[in-house]
Each structure stands twice: as C-alpha cells, then as structure tokens.
Design a protein around this motif. Structure first.
Motif, mmCIF file in Angstrom:
data_model
loop_
_atom_site.group_PDB
_atom_site.id
_atom_site.type_symbol
_atom_site.label_atom_id
_atom_site.label_comp_id
_atom_site.label_asym_id
_atom_site.label_seq_id
_atom_site.Cartn_x
_atom_site.Cartn_y
_atom_site.Cartn_z
ATOM 1 N N ILE A 108 8.940 -6.551 0.167
ATOM 2 C CA ILE A 108 8.668 -6.711 1.507
ATOM 3 C C ILE A 108 6.899 -5.895 1.279
ATOM 4 N N ALA A 109 6.733 -4.938 0.444
ATOM 5 C CA ALA A 109 5.667 -4.464 -0.060
ATOM 6 C C ALA A 109 5.120 -5.457 -0.633
ATOM 7 N N TRP A 110 5.384 -6.510 -1.271
ATOM 8 C CA TRP A 110 4.587 -7.707 -2.807
ATOM 9 C C TRP A 110 3.979 -8.474 -1.308
ATOM 10 N N LEU A 111 4.858 -9.092 -0.412
ATOM 11 C CA LEU A 111 4.545 -9.697 1.023
ATOM 12 C C LEU A 111 3.148 -9.071 1.092
ATOM 13 N N LEU A 112 3.051 -7.684 1.787
ATOM 14 C CA LEU A 112 1.886 -7.541 2.872
ATOM 15 C C LEU A 112 1.307 -6.853 1.523
ATOM 16 N N SER A 113 1.251 -6.404 0.296
ATOM 17 C CA SER A 113 0.019 -6.755 -0.214
ATOM 18 C C SER A 113 -0.634 -7.957 -0.841
ATOM 19 N N LEU A 114 0.134 -9.097 -0.543
ATOM 20 C CA LEU A 114 -0.337 -10.657 -0.596
ATOM 21 C C LEU A 114 -1.280 -11.046 0.447
ATOM 22 N N VAL A 115 -0.240 -10.149 1.556
ATOM 23 C CA VAL A 115 -1.567 -10.800 2.808
ATOM 24 C C VAL A 115 -2.189 -9.782 2.732
ATOM 25 N N VAL A 116 -2.911 -8.536 2.253
ATOM 26 C CA VAL A 116 -3.723 -7.695 2.211
ATOM 27 C C VAL A 116 -5.020 -8.388 1.514
ATOM 28 N N THR A 117 -4.131 -8.625 0.022
ATOM 29 C CA THR A 117 -5.691 -9.545 -0.812
ATOM 30 C C THR A 117 -5.781 -10.685 0.183
ATOM 31 N N VAL A 118 -5.547 -11.374 0.890
ATOM 32 C CA VAL A 118 -5.553 -13.005 1.229
ATOM 33 C C VAL A 118 -6.943 -12.166 2.111
ATOM 34 N N LEU A 119 -6.656 -11.042 2.934
ATOM 35 C CA LEU A 119 -7.255 -10.981 4.621
ATOM 36 C C LEU A 119 -8.102 -9.949 4.042
ATOM 37 N N GLY A 122 -12.556 -7.010 -1.024
ATOM 38 C CA GLY A 122 -12.745 -6.229 -1.472
ATOM 39 C C GLY A 122 -12.096 -5.362 -2.288
ATOM 40 N N THR A 123 -12.653 -5.073 -3.121
ATOM 41 C CA THR A 123 -11.172 -3.707 -3.475
ATOM 42 C C THR A 123 -11.674 -2.558 -3.079
ATOM 43 N N LEU A 124 -12.108 -1.758 -2.872
ATOM 44 C CA LEU A 124 -12.357 -0.741 -2.389
ATOM 45 C C LEU A 124 -11.863 -0.452 -0.032
ATOM 46 N N LEU A 125 -12.183 -1.928 0.376
ATOM 47 C CA LEU A 125 -11.719 -2.009 1.696
ATOM 48 C C LEU A 125 -9.602 -2.255 1.424
ATOM 49 N N ARG A 126 -9.168 -3.404 0.026
ATOM 50 C CA ARG A 126 -7.803 -3.216 -0.109
ATOM 51 C C ARG A 126 -7.572 -1.726 -0.348
ATOM 52 N N LEU A 127 -7.274 -1.318 -1.222
ATOM 53 C CA LEU A 127 -7.570 0.180 -1.438
ATOM 54 C C LEU A 127 -7.021 1.752 -0.098
ATOM 55 N N ALA A 129 -6.704 0.055 2.861
ATOM 56 C CA ALA A 129 -5.267 -0.937 3.325
ATOM 57 C C ALA A 129 -3.998 -0.682 2.981
ATOM 58 N N LEU A 130 -4.144 -0.512 1.490
ATOM 59 C CA LEU A 130 -2.793 -0.351 1.164
ATOM 60 C C LEU A 130 -1.371 1.368 1.311
ATOM 61 N N PRO A 131 -2.569 1.683 1.886
ATOM 62 C CA PRO A 131 -1.426 2.823 2.298
ATOM 63 C C PRO A 131 -0.753 2.792 3.765
ATOM 64 N N PRO A 132 -1.515 2.374 4.727
ATOM 65 C CA PRO A 132 -1.145 1.588 5.939
ATOM 66 C C PRO A 132 0.067 0.496 5.338
ATOM 67 N N ALA A 133 -0.329 -0.338 4.603
ATOM 68 C CA ALA A 133 0.673 -1.831 4.213
ATOM 69 C C ALA A 133 2.105 -1.157 3.622
ATOM 70 N N LEU A 134 1.754 0.141 2.757
ATOM 71 C CA LEU A 134 3.606 0.440 2.317
ATOM 72 C C LEU A 134 4.176 1.230 3.621
ATOM 73 N N LEU A 135 3.106 1.986 4.199
ATOM 74 C CA LEU A 135 3.722 2.652 4.994
ATOM 75 C C LEU A 135 4.747 1.364 6.259
#
Length: 232
Positions: A108-119, A122-127, A129-135
C-alpha cells in the motif's frame, strides 16, 4: 458490391493506421510507469516491495518457513501454551501475522508513493507529501487487517501435548535436524504451523506435502520431533 468493397478497404486502412499508434501509446505508458517507479519516493518502497515479493516466492516453493498465518497458531519455545502472533507493535496493527502485516503495509505504501511521484512535482514537495501518504498507508493497512483478525482466536491457547501423536503435513521444502515446519490440526479443529525436526542427521526424505507423525516435543529447542508417516 461497391459499398462492401469500400467498407472492407476502410476497415483495413483503419487497422493499419491504429496498430502502430496503439503500440506506440502502450510503450509510452509503460515508459512513464517505469520512470515514475524509479523516481523518488516510489523507488524507496519499490525495493522494499521486491524484498516482500521475494520472501513470498521463497515461502511458496518451501525454501523458507512462514512463522504464522491467519487462522493458525505458531507454537514456539518460550511458553507451554501459545496463541496467534500479535503482529507489529503499532496502533491498529496487532492481531495479524507480522509477515502479512508488513507485506500489506509495503504494498500500500508503494502504491501511494507512486501516486505522489506522479501527481506531486519537485523533490521537496514530494518529501513533504510523504508523511501524510505513510499515515494513509497505515490506515488502509489497518482496515485490510480486520478480516484477518476475525479468523484468529486470541482467547484460546494450544498446549504442546495436544499435537504429540498427531499426523502433520510438511510445509517447507525439507525437514532435517535443523530446519522444518509443518501444519497440524489440534483436537478442537484449530490449525497450527509448528516447528518440526528429525533426530536423524541423515536426510529424512520429508518434503513439502509429505505426511509425518509427531512423536515428541523438545522444550529446549522449541520444536516437535517427527518421523515419516508412510514409513511407520
């Protein structure tokens, strides 16, 4: 006849024109997927997902044992009675086997991280968005584990003497003096995955799917001693 001939020519032309386009479109989609999967942060969880897939492949071929599974109990050496493994010590993740919990959480974390990567650009914005995705991944894993908890019976325990004298089914690729797991049914119908060994240093011939007789329990090693059932 002229209309039918014209229609056949039109259909043939459309097929010729569409096939290269479809192949090109499919290749572009696959290329975009691979680029996203190998980009941050999806690539971090991608490696973890490969480890999880490799683990389950080893379990399927019997090269390694499964410590516990839904609906069964894992009998170990630390106590005379055992109950199902409680899983990870995280809020909402108790009551399920650790292997299943980690596998679900990783996928599930991989799928959500893939969504974050696509949508998210920028690296800073993805970083960020990573904690909310993990939650969200933790919450979805918690919901996915509810059916597994309903199959477990934490209020009941199984004692080691209940299994002695019973026939078990080997679930690993081999059973010897140092390695082996088997599935056995308790008197009440509960199914457990137990550690089994042989007292003979020579190969026992027990492979996945073979039947064996449990004839003793060694508390020091935390395993049952078995012998080929067909040979008795």
């Amino acid at each position: 006849m002229k209309i039918a001939g014209f229609w056949q020519c039109a259909v043939g032309a459309s097929r010729v024109n569409l096939r290269p386009h479809d192949k090109g479109h499919g290749g572009a989609v696959m290329g975009e997927f691979l680029r996203a999967a190998l980009d941050f942060p999806a690539v971090l969880f991608g490696f973890a997902l490969l480890v999880v897939v490799g683990y389950w492949l080893f379990v399927l071929v019997g090269a390694t044992g499964l410590d516990a599974f839904p609906g069964g109990e894992d009998v170990g050496a630390d106590s005379a009675q055992t109950a199902p493994r409680t899983g990870l010590v995280l809020p909402g993740l108790r009551g399920a086997p650790v292997a299943v919990t980690v596998s679900l959480l990783t996928a599930i974390a991989w799928l959500l991280s893939l969504v974050v990567t696509v949508l998210v650009p920028g690296t800073l914005l993805r970083l960020a968005a990573l904690p909310p995705a993990l939650l969200v991944a933790l919450a979805l894993t918690r919901l996915s584990l509810h059916p597994l908890r309903s199959l477990a019976r934490p209020e009941e325990c199984i004692s080691h003497p209940d299994f002695v004298g019973r026939v078990c089914v080997v679930r690993t690729g081999r059973v010897d003096a140092h390695f082996g797991q088997a599935e056995v049914a308790a008197p009440d119908g509960a199914v457990a995955l137990v550690q089994v060994r042989t007292d003979d240093p020579l190969p026992s011939g027990l492979t996945a799917g073979a039947k064996a007789l449990i004839y003793a329990y060694e508390a020091e090693g935390g395993h049952f001693l078995v012998a080929p059932y067909d040979a008795l």
